[in-house]
Enzyme design. Sequence first.
Site, mmCIF file in Angstrom:
data_model
loop_
_atom_site.group_PDB
_atom_site.id
_atom_site.type_symbol
_atom_site.label_atom_id
_atom_site.label_comp_id
_atom_site.label_asym_id
_atom_site.label_seq_id
_atom_site.Cartn_x
_atom_site.Cartn_y
_atom_site.Cartn_z
ATOM 1 N N SER A 120 0.848 -1.201 0.000
ATOM 2 C CA SER A 120 0.000 0.000 0.000
ATOM 3 C C SER A 120 0.878 1.244 0.000
ATOM 4 C CB SER A 120 -0.913 0.000 1.222
ATOM 5 O OG SER A 120 -0.163 -0.005 2.395
ATOM 6 N N GLU A 153 -7.253 -1.890 -6.038
ATOM 7 C CA GLU A 153 -6.539 -0.990 -6.942
ATOM 8 C C GLU A 153 -5.506 -1.831 -7.687
ATOM 9 O OE1 GLU A 153 -6.474 3.309 -4.664
ATOM 10 O OE2 GLU A 153 -5.105 1.797 -3.925
HETATM 11 N N1 CAA Z 1 -12.933 -10.330 8.268
HETATM 12 C C1 CAA Z 1 -13.916 -10.955 7.569
HETATM 13 N N2 CAA Z 1 -15.185 -10.510 7.544
HETATM 14 C C2 CAA Z 1 -15.469 -9.407 8.251
HETATM 15 C C3 CAA Z 1 -14.517 -8.703 8.994
HETATM 16 C C4 CAA Z 1 -13.191 -9.206 8.994
HETATM 17 N N3 CAA Z 1 -12.206 -8.613 9.654
HETATM 18 N N4 CAA Z 1 -15.096 -7.630 9.581
HETATM 19 C C5 CAA Z 1 -16.399 -7.668 9.217
HETATM 20 N N5 CAA Z 1 -16.611 -8.727 8.413
HETATM 21 C C6 CAA Z 1 -17.875 -9.100 7.788
HETATM 22 C C7 CAA Z 1 -18.925 -9.466 8.797
HETATM 23 O O1 CAA Z 1 -18.847 -10.837 9.165
HETATM 24 C C8 CAA Z 1 -20.202 -9.144 8.059
HETATM 25 O O2 CAA Z 1 -20.468 -10.192 7.149
HETATM 26 P P1 CAA Z 1 -21.985 -10.559 6.713
HETATM 27 O O3 CAA Z 1 -22.535 -9.335 6.050
HETATM 28 O O4 CAA Z 1 -21.840 -11.716 5.788
HETATM 29 O O5 CAA Z 1 -22.687 -10.881 7.986
HETATM 30 C C9 CAA Z 1 -19.832 -7.902 7.231
HETATM 31 O O6 CAA Z 1 -18.391 -7.926 7.114
HETATM 32 C C10 CAA Z 1 -20.253 -6.611 7.907
HETATM 33 O O7 CAA Z 1 -19.676 -6.614 9.206
HETATM 34 P P2 CAA Z 1 -20.419 -6.138 10.530
HETATM 35 O O8 CAA Z 1 -21.906 -6.254 10.324
HETATM 36 O O9 CAA Z 1 -19.823 -6.822 11.698
HETATM 37 O O10 CAA Z 1 -19.972 -4.637 10.728
HETATM 38 P P3 CAA Z 1 -20.075 -3.426 9.743
HETATM 39 O O11 CAA Z 1 -21.322 -3.450 8.917
HETATM 40 O O12 CAA Z 1 -19.795 -2.268 10.609
HETATM 41 O O13 CAA Z 1 -18.851 -3.627 8.736
HETATM 42 C C11 CAA Z 1 -16.652 -3.119 8.127
HETATM 43 C C12 CAA Z 1 -17.540 -3.760 9.172
HETATM 44 C C13 CAA Z 1 -16.819 -3.873 6.789
HETATM 45 C C14 CAA Z 1 -15.214 -3.245 8.588
HETATM 46 C C15 CAA Z 1 -17.102 -1.616 7.953
HETATM 47 O O14 CAA Z 1 -17.022 -0.980 9.205
HETATM 48 C C16 CAA Z 1 -16.288 -0.847 6.966
HETATM 49 O O15 CAA Z 1 -16.525 -0.908 5.760
HETATM 50 N N6 CAA Z 1 -15.282 -0.080 7.480
HETATM 51 C C17 CAA Z 1 -14.394 0.716 6.656
HETATM 52 C C18 CAA Z 1 -13.240 -0.155 6.287
HETATM 53 C C19 CAA Z 1 -12.292 0.587 5.400
HETATM 54 O O16 CAA Z 1 -12.468 1.740 5.057
HETATM 55 N N7 CAA Z 1 -11.237 -0.128 5.026
HETATM 56 C C20 CAA Z 1 -10.213 0.456 4.240
HETATM 57 C C21 CAA Z 1 -9.127 0.865 5.156
HETATM 58 S S1 CAA Z 1 -7.796 1.611 4.255
HETATM 59 C C22 CAA Z 1 -6.945 0.276 3.738
HETATM 60 O O17 CAA Z 1 -7.232 -0.869 3.958
HETATM 61 C C23 CAA Z 1 -5.795 0.664 2.902
HETATM 62 C C24 CAA Z 1 -4.511 0.070 3.264
HETATM 63 O O18 CAA Z 1 -3.578 0.394 2.577
HETATM 64 C C25 CAA Z 1 -4.306 -0.864 4.391
#
Ligand code: CAA
Length: 295
Positions: A120, A153
Amino acid sequence: MEVKNITVLGAGTMGHGIAQAAVQAGFDAVLYDISAEFVEKGAARIKKSLAKRVEKGKLAQDQMEAILGRLKTSTNLAEAVKNADFVVEAVPENLDLKKKIFAELDKLCKPETILATNTSVLSVTAVAGATSRKDQVVGTHFFNPAAVMKLVEIICPVGAADKTVEIAMDTMKRLGKTPIKVKDTPGFIVNRLLGPLYMTAAQMVLDGTATAEDIDTAMKLGAGHPMGPCELADFGGFDVIQMAQDSVFEYTHSEADKLNILYRKMIEAGRLGFKNGKGFYDYLPDGTKKPFKVF
Ligand code: CAA
């Protein structure tokens, strides 16, 4: 070439999620890491995540078993990549380490194998430079949690063949992702845009404009973000943010991209974010979190 076998190098946060996405989408995947402890931990996280979906009634038990049947683990690099059509490297963000691994992959993989890095932060062009197949290397930047987040990406380094980019785009679509192309520039798209958000949020905390918790609530309820900027910075890790911002700033020289001092201080204080349970929040063993008073 149609990709059938995917090997993921590194069973950590990103690697295990990428392998999970691959087997869920019907690919055969090998999850490799340097120790049995690391690969077992990664495989256990995949099993736990799938078991949760079974519990919620979103996946049948036999589907889970079929998915897990497509996953192999390995601690032997030559074995892990010998049948791979597509390798995704997700090891720690260290350019020398990645170059060393890509030089080895170049020797161990089939001539047609596409090599991808999940960096990243680092230059994909520099990673490709360690191989004799510079036109067969791309970046595949997944987002955390990788099994869930839809975007990948596709980073096009200098010299990547159109065919390589096409295969990477197609493979990511078959993985259930939405791939987009971006030139190999620091921060790519998402982290380049997220950086100034993290920096402004930290400055607001430092200025006492509002608490981290209220900043997060504001962006969740006022701007529809799933996580607020402080929670998201915790999720990404301050050491990773530092590396990313330093490389973006070196490229843009824009004040908005300069690492905010608060992240440096937090790192000096041993607070790296969610990964060590200490960031803008303290993450407690019972799964809850409470705001950390910075000063
Ligand atoms: N691993 C696998 N599955 C996961 C998980 C994980 N760590 N966290 C959540 N899930 C799954 C859940 O099991 C759930 O699945 P179902 O729909 O099948 O039941 C689904 O994702 C939604 O989870 P929750 O209902 O528990 O919670 P939520 O609706 O709040 O979603 C989230 C959690 C997907 C993390 C959400 O909060 C989100 O989209 N957050 C933003 C994440 C983001 O912006 N990531 C990018 C970060 S920047 C990056 O990654 C760049 C880099 O260079 C590192």
